[in-house]
Write a protein that holds these residues in place. Structure first.
Motif, PDB file in Angstrom:
ATOM      1  N   ALA A   1       6.882  13.835  -4.264  1.00 18.32           N
ATOM      2  CA  ALA A   1       5.588  13.731  -4.931  1.00 18.32           C
ATOM      3  C   ALA A   1       4.685  12.743  -4.198  1.00 18.32           C
ATOM      4  O   ALA A   1       4.152  11.797  -4.770  1.00 18.32           O
ATOM      5  CB  ALA A   1       5.747  13.346  -6.390  1.00 18.32           C
ATOM      6  N   PHE A   2       4.576  13.009  -2.886  1.00 14.80           N
ATOM      7  CA  PHE A   2       3.769  12.196  -1.979  1.00 14.80           C
ATOM      8  C   PHE A   2       4.250  10.745  -1.948  1.00 14.80           C
ATOM      9  O   PHE A   2       3.466   9.815  -1.858  1.00 14.80           O
ATOM     10  CB  PHE A   2       2.292  12.239  -2.371  1.00 14.80           C
ATOM     11  N   SER A   3       5.520  10.571  -2.030  1.00 10.47           N
ATOM     12  CA  SER A   3       6.134   9.251  -1.937  1.00 10.47           C
ATOM     13  C   SER A   3       5.660   8.319  -3.042  1.00 10.47           C
ATOM     14  O   SER A   3       6.446   7.897  -3.868  1.00 10.47           O
ATOM     15  CB  SER A   3       5.886   8.637  -0.561  1.00 10.47           C
ATOM     16  N   ASN A   4       4.377   7.997  -3.091  1.00 16.53           N
ATOM     17  CA  ASN A   4       3.914   7.036  -4.099  1.00 16.53           C
ATOM     18  C   ASN A   4       3.035   7.662  -5.175  1.00 16.53           C
ATOM     19  O   ASN A   4       2.565   6.952  -6.058  1.00 16.53           O
ATOM     20  CB  ASN A   4       3.139   5.900  -3.416  1.00 16.53           C
ATOM     21  N   GLU A   5       2.774   8.964  -5.106  1.00 18.36           N
ATOM     22  CA  GLU A   5       2.025   9.705  -6.118  1.00 18.36           C
ATOM     23  C   GLU A   5       0.588   9.239  -6.300  1.00 18.36           C
ATOM     24  O   GLU A   5      -0.048   9.542  -7.299  1.00 18.36           O
ATOM     25  CB  GLU A   5       2.751   9.664  -7.478  1.00 18.36           C
ATOM     26  N   ALA A   6       0.042   8.488  -5.338  1.00 16.61           N
ATOM     27  CA  ALA A   6      -1.333   8.016  -5.453  1.00 16.61           C
ATOM     28  C   ALA A   6      -2.298   9.189  -5.455  1.00 16.61           C
ATOM     29  O   ALA A   6      -2.277  10.012  -4.550  1.00 16.61           O
ATOM     30  CB  ALA A   6      -1.655   7.068  -4.302  1.00 16.61           C
ATOM     31  N   GLY A   7      -3.152   9.260  -6.470  1.00 11.30           N
ATOM     32  CA  GLY A   7      -4.108  10.342  -6.597  1.00 11.30           C
ATOM     33  C   GLY A   7      -3.631  11.495  -7.456  1.00 11.30           C
ATOM     34  O   GLY A   7      -4.422  12.335  -7.866  1.00 11.30           O
TER      35      GLY A   7
ATOM     36  N   VAL B   1      -2.222  -4.349 -10.821  1.00  6.18           N
ATOM     37  CA  VAL B   1      -0.757  -4.296 -10.748  1.00  6.18           C
ATOM     38  C   VAL B   1      -0.318  -3.001 -10.073  1.00  6.18           C
ATOM     39  O   VAL B   1       0.580  -2.993  -9.222  1.00  6.18           O
ATOM     40  CB  VAL B   1      -0.145  -4.400 -12.158  1.00  6.18           C
ATOM     41  N   ALA B   2      -0.966  -1.914 -10.424  1.00  3.99           N
ATOM     42  CA  ALA B   2      -0.564  -0.594  -9.920  1.00  3.99           C
ATOM     43  C   ALA B   2      -0.749  -0.457  -8.416  1.00  3.99           C
ATOM     44  O   ALA B   2      -0.009   0.299  -7.769  1.00  3.99           O
ATOM     45  CB  ALA B   2      -1.357   0.497 -10.638  1.00  3.99           C
ATOM     46  N   LEU B   3      -1.705  -1.179  -7.841  1.00  4.44           N
ATOM     47  CA  LEU B   3      -1.918  -1.003  -6.404  1.00  4.44           C
ATOM     48  C   LEU B   3      -0.753  -1.535  -5.569  1.00  4.44           C
ATOM     49  O   LEU B   3      -0.650  -1.254  -4.374  1.00  4.44           O
ATOM     50  CB  LEU B   3      -3.248  -1.622  -5.962  1.00  4.44           C
ATOM     51  N   LEU B   4       0.161  -2.281  -6.216  1.00  2.00           N
ATOM     52  CA  LEU B   4       1.349  -2.738  -5.513  1.00  2.00           C
ATOM     53  C   LEU B   4       2.343  -1.602  -5.256  1.00  2.00           C
ATOM     54  O   LEU B   4       3.169  -1.688  -4.344  1.00  2.00           O
ATOM     55  CB  LEU B   4       2.062  -3.836  -6.320  1.00  2.00           C
ATOM     56  N   GLU B   5       2.269  -0.550  -6.063  1.00  2.03           N
ATOM     57  CA  GLU B   5       3.252   0.536  -5.958  1.00  2.03           C
ATOM     58  C   GLU B   5       3.290   1.192  -4.580  1.00  2.03           C
ATOM     59  O   GLU B   5       4.359   1.279  -3.965  1.00  2.03           O
ATOM     60  CB  GLU B   5       2.972   1.606  -7.018  1.00  2.03           C
ATOM     61  N   PRO B   6       2.159   1.677  -4.060  1.00  2.00           N
ATOM     62  CA  PRO B   6       2.217   2.291  -2.734  1.00  2.00           C
ATOM     63  C   PRO B   6       2.685   1.318  -1.656  1.00  2.00           C
ATOM     64  O   PRO B   6       3.326   1.731  -0.687  1.00  2.00           O
ATOM     65  CB  PRO B   6       0.761   2.740  -2.492  1.00  2.00           C
TER      66      PRO B   6
ATOM     67  N   SER C   1       9.866   3.616 -10.543  1.00  2.00           N
ATOM     68  CA  SER C   1      11.123   4.360 -10.659  1.00  2.00           C
ATOM     69  C   SER C   1      10.915   5.850 -10.435  1.00  2.00           C
ATOM     70  O   SER C   1      11.835   6.561 -10.031  1.00  2.00           O
ATOM     71  CB  SER C   1      11.756   4.134 -12.040  1.00  2.00           C
ATOM     72  N   ALA C   2       9.699   6.319 -10.690  1.00  2.00           N
ATOM     73  CA  ALA C   2       9.403   7.739 -10.469  1.00  2.00           C
ATOM     74  C   ALA C   2       9.021   8.027  -9.024  1.00  2.00           C
ATOM     75  O   ALA C   2       9.077   9.172  -8.583  1.00  2.00           O
ATOM     76  CB  ALA C   2       8.270   8.186 -11.392  1.00  2.00           C
ATOM     77  N   THR C   3       8.628   6.983  -8.278  1.00  2.00           N
ATOM     78  CA  THR C   3       8.146   7.216  -6.917  1.00  2.00           C
ATOM     79  C   THR C   3       9.166   6.856  -5.845  1.00  2.00           C
ATOM     80  O   THR C   3       9.232   7.520  -4.804  1.00  2.00           O
ATOM     81  CB  THR C   3       6.849   6.429  -6.656  1.00  2.00           C
ATOM     82  N   VAL C   4       9.926   5.777  -6.059  1.00  2.00           N
ATOM     83  CA  VAL C   4      10.934   5.395  -5.071  1.00  2.00           C
ATOM     84  C   VAL C   4      12.114   6.343  -5.224  1.00  2.00           C
ATOM     85  O   VAL C   4      12.789   6.355  -6.250  1.00  2.00           O
ATOM     86  CB  VAL C   4      11.399   3.936  -5.270  1.00  2.00           C
TER      87      VAL C   4
END
Length: 508
Positions: free
Chosen positions: A327-333, A355-360, A119-122
């Motif tokens: 925020a870099f679309s998916n905030e990875a890193g 589970v988190a790797l599904l976000e990007p 919800s914070a990235t999309v």
């Protein structure tokens, strides 16, 4: 549809922005310093670090973003829930003041943690950022956007595994976690006690600033601009009433965030799937109506990916514009998502990392690619145009409108949902950082949440200018302490992954 709104600042707004810009320009310039690529284009150094880090983790964990993909889906589906409840997690690091999650402590499910972070990235990065990137670099930018999303899956896996590994659970069951904790405790276990404390404090300060700016004011401001436009622009009843829009959003946000992560998760696990499905279905409808143009669009993405124009659009367009405004679309890193994931109910930190790797993948590979295809197929792009965020949103609205006339209204509703969900999740990120610095008492908690709601109103009414540039720089700056911690603590993540895989693969 008029794509270019002219937002006029008052002279007072301009003076305030000018003074604020002077006071903070040194910080923004340092964080946003760019390595020249061409005469007119530069690549911020922080993006190079993010890409290098994501590539390193992909190799270090032997393409966990690919080989762990199906397992992550199974974890979200609940296939291994019984195993997680029946087994006891024993940490590989002896930290006497770290509260163990021996009895599957936590506040939310795997699915709820995923939707809270999503919800914070999309959001606007998926709509405005993609339109801006493709306008700069052409269709080929889409290819590089997908590559960056796939690499980001590995970074997200690492940081969210660490988020659970070093979290703390209060006596009332409230979970406190994120980079602040794995930087201070994890680095201490490696003999870097002072460095860990300094990096944790720096991250917390930057996260609070990012939560008020990019995670709050920018979201509500852009949502209002699009809402105002589709309801008639200057003829709209809401024209010039950003404060009212902000007040309504502030009340709704306040109702949700007062209940903490459990309340936030119960909202996001309904909103996020609904808004993603709604948006993707709208885009698929447009693609379906122009299906004959799909092969040519895919070919243009491939052909354009390796042209200088395509590379510039992908790496500079997506990673500068998409990251700056989303925020870099998916905030990875960046480390922010690990705060939400740390609240999950699990005995095995690596389960949540998977589970988190599904976000990007969902955020960048799926949603951003859908937006790009709609823009390309409808021939809405004007390659070489320099757009701002408002114009980027309106460009996507025009693409959807070419399919069905009322789709811009659907997009406006989606953007409001995107903004709302981003704000409630970023409020949680900001509060966790706030509590790390100032304590966990109720007065401290309500002080932050009250300030956050006030900034929602300000964001709806204000002419943001330099404030957003500064808050964006703070979000970028979160990467620095976080990435240092991720690299040093990668062996810890490898141990947790090995432990979890041995348990779920154990013959029954």
């Amino acid at each position: 549809m008029n794509l270019f709104l002219c937002i006029q600042n008052s002279s007072l707004d301009e003076r305030i922005n000018e003074q604020f810009d002077k006071a903070t320009s040194w910080f923004v310039d340092a964080v946003m310093w760019q390595i020249p690529i061409t005469e007119n284009v530069g690549l911020p150094w922080v993006l190079i670090v993010l890409i290098a880090g994501a590539t390193y983790f992909t190799f270090y964990f032997k393409a966990i973003n690919v080989r762990g993909f199906w397992t992550s889906i199974q974890v979200v589906r609940g296939k291994y829930d019984a195993i997680e409840k029946g087994e006891t997690h024993t940490t590989t690091v002896d930290l006497p003041d770290t509260i163990r999650d021996e009895s599957e402590q936590g506040e939310v499910s795997h699915f709820q943690a995923l939707t809270a972070a999503l919800s914070a990235t999309v959001g606007l990065g998926n709509i405005a950022g993609v339109a801006i990137a493709l306008s700069i670099g052409g269709p080929g930018a889409t290819f590089w956007m997908i590559v960056v999303g796939l690499l980001g899956m590995s970074s997200k896996f690492v940081e969210c595994t660490l988020g659970v590994s070093y979290r703390e659970v209060a006596a009332n069951g409230t979970v406190y976690g994120g980079p602040m904790y794995y930087l201070s405790k994890g680095l201490r276990s490696k003999g870097f006690t002072k460095l860990g404390k300094v990096l944790a404090v720096i991250f917390a300060i930057m996260c609070i600033g990012g939560s008020f700016g990019g995670g709050n004011m920018f979201q509500v401001n852009q949502a209002f601009k699009l809402f105002e436009h589709v309801t008639g622009a200057e003829q709209s009843w809401f024209y010039g009433k950003g404060w009212l829009f902000g007040l309504i959003m502030s009340i709704l946000v306040g109702i949700v965030i007062i209940g903490g992560i459990k309340k936030i998760a119960t909202v996001t696990d309904k909103i996020v799937p609904a808004m993603v499905v709604m948006y993707v279905l709208a885009v698929l409808t447009v693609i379906g109506l122009n299906i004959d143009a799909l092969p040519a669009a895919l070919l243009s993405i491939w052909d354009g990916a390796f042209s200088p124009e395509g590379v510039t659009g992908g790496f500079v367009g997506v990673m500068i514009q998409g990251f700056r405004r989303g925020a870099f679309s998916n905030e990875a890193g960046i480390g922010s998502a690990s705060i939400a994931h740390s609240a999950v109910k699990t005995n095995y930190p690596a389960s949540e990392g998977l589970v988190a790797l599904l976000e990007p993948f969902i955020d960048t590979v799926l949603v951003c690619t859908m937006t790009a295809l709609a823009l390309i197929i409808t021939d809405t792009l004007v390659v070489g145009a320099i757009l701002n965020d408002e114009q980027g949103v309106l460009l996507t609205a025009s693409a959807l409108e070419s399919g069905i006339s009322w789709f811009p209204y659907l997009l406006s509703f989606a953007v409001i949902l995107f903004a709302f969900s981003s704000m409630i999740s970023w409020s949680y990120y900001g509060y966790q950082s706030w509590s790390y610095l100032f304590g966990r008492g109720k007065k401290v908690e309500y002080a932050y949440k009250t300030l956050f709601c006030i900034f929602v109103v300000i964001g709806g009414a204000a002419s943001l200018g330099a404030v957003i540039g500064f808050s964006d720089a703070m979000v970028f700056a979160m990467m620095v302490p976080n990435m240092i911690g991720l690299v040093i603590l990668a062996p810890k993540v490898a141990n947790e992954l090995k432990k979890y895989m041995s348990v779920i693969n154990k013959p029954s």
